[in-house]
Design a protein around this motif. Sequence first.
Motif, PDB file in Angstrom:
ATOM      1  N   UNK A 173       8.163  -4.994  -3.599  1.00 45.96           N
ATOM      2  CA  UNK A 173       7.291  -5.037  -4.650  1.00 45.96           C
ATOM      3  C   UNK A 173       6.497  -3.739  -5.064  1.00 45.96           C
ATOM      4  N   UNK A 174       6.455  -2.822  -4.162  1.00 46.23           N
ATOM      5  CA  UNK A 174       5.941  -1.528  -4.597  1.00 46.23           C
ATOM      6  C   UNK A 174       6.978  -0.845  -5.753  1.00 46.23           C
ATOM      7  N   UNK A 175       8.194  -1.240  -5.854  1.00 42.26           N
ATOM      8  CA  UNK A 175       8.671  -0.508  -6.900  1.00 42.26           C
ATOM      9  C   UNK A 175       9.028  -1.561  -8.131  1.00 42.26           C
ATOM     10  N   UNK A 176       9.059  -2.838  -7.767  1.00 36.24           N
ATOM     11  CA  UNK A 176       9.233  -3.748  -8.931  1.00 36.24           C
ATOM     12  C   UNK A 176       7.974  -4.230  -9.502  1.00 36.24           C
ATOM     13  N   UNK A 177       6.921  -4.234  -8.910  1.00 36.77           N
ATOM     14  CA  UNK A 177       5.474  -4.591  -9.360  1.00 36.77           C
ATOM     15  C   UNK A 177       5.427  -6.192  -9.126  1.00 36.77           C
ATOM     16  N   UNK A 178       6.391  -6.663  -8.234  1.00 39.81           N
ATOM     17  CA  UNK A 178       6.195  -8.225  -7.885  1.00 39.81           C
ATOM     18  C   UNK A 178       7.488  -9.034  -8.590  1.00 39.81           C
ATOM     19  N   UNK A 179       7.999  -8.640  -9.670  1.00 36.62           N
ATOM     20  CA  UNK A 179       8.954  -9.651  -9.969  1.00 36.62           C
ATOM     21  C   UNK A 179       8.251 -11.199 -10.109  1.00 36.62           C
ATOM     22  N   UNK A 180       8.856 -11.882  -9.203  1.00 37.08           N
ATOM     23  CA  UNK A 180       8.116 -13.321  -9.312  1.00 37.08           C
ATOM     24  C   UNK A 180       6.901 -13.410  -8.949  1.00 37.08           C
ATOM     25  N   UNK A 181       6.400 -12.549  -7.943  1.00 37.31           N
ATOM     26  CA  UNK A 181       5.160 -12.480  -7.842  1.00 37.31           C
ATOM     27  C   UNK A 181       4.631 -11.368  -8.849  1.00 37.31           C
ATOM     28  N   UNK A 182       4.376 -11.798 -10.115  1.00 36.76           N
ATOM     29  CA  UNK A 182       4.115 -10.543 -10.898  1.00 36.76           C
ATOM     30  C   UNK A 182       2.956  -9.962 -10.612  1.00 36.76           C
ATOM     31  N   UNK A 183       2.744  -8.780 -10.341  1.00 40.31           N
ATOM     32  CA  UNK A 183       1.438  -8.329  -9.822  1.00 40.31           C
ATOM     33  C   UNK A 183       1.511  -6.621 -10.393  1.00 40.31           C
ATOM     34  N   UNK A 185       0.266  -2.799 -10.680  1.00 43.66           N
ATOM     35  CA  UNK A 185      -0.258  -2.146 -10.020  1.00 43.66           C
ATOM     36  C   UNK A 185      -0.383  -2.683  -8.544  1.00 43.66           C
ATOM     37  N   UNK A 186       0.846  -2.821  -7.936  1.00 43.84           N
ATOM     38  CA  UNK A 186       0.808  -3.360  -6.703  1.00 43.84           C
ATOM     39  C   UNK A 186       0.605  -2.502  -5.677  1.00 43.84           C
ATOM     40  N   UNK A 187       0.418  -1.109  -5.903  1.00 45.90           N
ATOM     41  CA  UNK A 187      -0.054  -0.060  -4.740  1.00 45.90           C
ATOM     42  C   UNK A 187      -1.466  -0.382  -4.799  1.00 45.90           C
ATOM     43  N   UNK A 188      -2.197  -0.566  -5.760  1.00 43.54           N
ATOM     44  CA  UNK A 188      -3.588  -0.649  -5.795  1.00 43.54           C
ATOM     45  C   UNK A 188      -4.051  -2.017  -5.083  1.00 43.54           C
ATOM     46  N   UNK A 189      -3.051  -3.121  -5.247  1.00 44.14           N
ATOM     47  CA  UNK A 189      -3.577  -4.409  -4.807  1.00 44.14           C
ATOM     48  C   UNK A 189      -3.370  -4.350  -3.281  1.00 44.14           C
ATOM     49  N   UNK A 191      -3.571  -1.248  -1.389  1.00 38.73           N
ATOM     50  CA  UNK A 191      -4.694  -0.841  -0.847  1.00 38.73           C
ATOM     51  C   UNK A 191      -6.006  -1.688  -0.657  1.00 38.73           C
ATOM     52  N   UNK A 192      -6.184  -2.355  -1.458  1.00 41.87           N
ATOM     53  CA  UNK A 192      -7.280  -3.396  -1.398  1.00 41.87           C
ATOM     54  C   UNK A 192      -7.051  -4.155  -0.299  1.00 41.87           C
ATOM     55  N   UNK A 193      -5.760  -4.644  -0.332  1.00 42.55           N
ATOM     56  CA  UNK A 193      -5.495  -5.689   1.008  1.00 42.55           C
ATOM     57  C   UNK A 193      -6.034  -5.064   2.282  1.00 42.55           C
ATOM     58  N   UNK A 194      -5.558  -3.720   2.257  1.00 48.97           N
ATOM     59  CA  UNK A 194      -5.630  -3.023   3.759  1.00 48.97           C
ATOM     60  C   UNK A 194      -7.351  -2.931   3.794  1.00 48.97           C
ATOM     61  N   UNK A 195      -8.088  -2.435   2.637  1.00 47.70           N
ATOM     62  CA  UNK A 195      -9.371  -2.118   2.791  1.00 47.70           C
ATOM     63  C   UNK A 195     -10.203  -3.307   3.473  1.00 47.70           C
ATOM     64  N   UNK A 196      -9.594  -4.698   3.197  1.00 53.21           N
ATOM     65  CA  UNK A 196     -10.346  -5.707   3.380  1.00 53.21           C
ATOM     66  C   UNK A 196      -9.902  -6.224   4.835  1.00 53.21           C
ATOM     67  N   UNK A 197      -9.136  -5.448   5.448  1.00 51.08           N
ATOM     68  CA  UNK A 197      -8.649  -5.564   7.037  1.00 51.08           C
ATOM     69  C   UNK A 197      -7.405  -6.510   6.907  1.00 51.08           C
ATOM     70  N   UNK A 198      -6.554  -6.652   5.843  1.00 50.87           N
ATOM     71  CA  UNK A 198      -5.164  -7.353   5.589  1.00 50.87           C
ATOM     72  C   UNK A 198      -4.209  -6.712   6.583  1.00 50.87           C
ATOM     73  N   UNK A 199      -3.147  -7.356   6.327  1.00 49.15           N
ATOM     74  CA  UNK A 199      -1.796  -6.773   7.073  1.00 49.15           C
ATOM     75  C   UNK A 199      -0.865  -6.933   6.153  1.00 49.15           C
ATOM     76  N   UNK A 200       0.234  -5.850   5.855  1.00 46.74           N
ATOM     77  CA  UNK A 200       1.364  -6.180   5.434  1.00 46.74           C
ATOM     78  C   UNK A 200       2.588  -5.941   6.216  1.00 46.74           C
ATOM     79  N   UNK A 201       3.408  -7.089   6.300  1.00 48.07           N
ATOM     80  CA  UNK A 201       4.688  -6.814   7.331  1.00 48.07           C
ATOM     81  C   UNK A 201       5.919  -7.021   6.460  1.00 48.07           C
ATOM     82  N   UNK A 211       8.367  -1.080   2.286  1.00 53.19           N
ATOM     83  CA  UNK A 211       8.590  -0.986   4.040  1.00 53.19           C
ATOM     84  C   UNK A 211       7.839   0.382   4.424  1.00 53.19           C
ATOM     85  N   UNK A 212       8.092   1.328   3.662  1.00 55.42           N
ATOM     86  CA  UNK A 212       7.612   2.682   4.111  1.00 55.42           C
ATOM     87  C   UNK A 212       6.021   2.631   4.660  1.00 55.42           C
TER      88      UNK A 212
END
Length: 382
Positions: A173-183, A185-189, A191-201, A211-212
């Motif tokens: 999604x960082x490249x596609x901005x989400x496709x089915x999960x249309x979103x 500014x995925x990078x911004x979203x 970043x905010x996931x991280x800021x609120x203590x969330x995790x991306x796997x 992945x990077x």
Amino acid sequence: MASSFVHRTCSLCEAHCGVSVEVEAGRVRSVRGDPDDPFSRGYICPKAHGLLALQDDPDRLRRPLRRGPRGFEEIGWEEAFELAARRLREIREAHGPEALGAYAGNPNAHDIGSILYLPALLRGLGTRRRFSASSVDQLPKMLACAAMFGGGLSVPIPDIDRTDHLLVLGANPLASNGSLMTAPDFPGRLRRLRERGGKLVVVDPRRSETARIADEHHFLRPGTDAMLLFAMVQVLFEEGLVRLGRLEALVHGTELLQTLAKDFPPEAVAIATGIDAATIRHLARELAAAPSAAVYGRIGTCTQEFGTLASWLVDVLNTLTGNLDRPGGAMFPRPATGRAGDEAVGSGRIPHARWRSNVRGLPEAFGELPVAALAEEIDSAG
Ligand code: SF4
């Protein structure tokens, strides 16, 4: 002459980012992200930065062309419409509607004209030889959703702006901005996931852009997503981590699922998937322990031998962890009009294998044949 700004959406992909178009004397001067767009908030990706170049490209097709003895020649619109309609009618009358085929490319999905008129044109042609980019994209997900939720367009997507834990398989999604999960500014979203203590796997055979920047990236052997997901299901049952919660009354067949999953303990799939058993257990436990979580699989989980199974298992995990259709989990988007996935709702039938391709006998799904069969269907008689 003073310039003015008009507000539109970028039509290059499903994200539909808002663009602010500067126009002067009937010509586009610039295209920028629209900060007032409530969805994309000024974000556009590199493709939209090329919209102006696309608009002014001297090679852009602006008039119909007909191939003649001296190559392509420009013809008028009336002549083009008359020629296309006459030839299609002649072929249909001589050989029947199945002598016609139609292919719809991906941009039709985000073009209002195509959405409105393409179905009418296809019905008018009367052919069942219909193809589109869907069969090399999300069709397995739609089949899984039709079987699970009653409609192929009832596809749950991560509540990215509220989730605490996002597990992504076969998606970038960082490249596609989400496709089915249309979103947009995925990078911004993210970043905010991280800021609120969330995790991306991320689980992906490739070290993709997403992945990077992930908290964890696990390499998976291509095509083994279903095994990994089944093993995670097995861990949830074995360790008593299944929490259906309010979904309990809506779910059927958990005993059967538990029985099937017994064949896929992490140790049994570790070599095939390339992910060791301890890591598979860790993935399942973290998913179950997160206050809210969503599993998201995209084209990498679809376009493979077990694509429908893997697509189904993504939402099995969302369901078993109680994250289906709840804030921060995997939720059903609300369509702007109508009701998503009407085609299977009520009928109880999954639109699949009602007819087959001529050459290899491949089944249709949702009214279209696999595009992998298009070339051979053109080349074969009948
Ligand atoms: S992500 Fe890029 S291509 Fe897609 S709508 Fe937004 S700007 Fe256009």
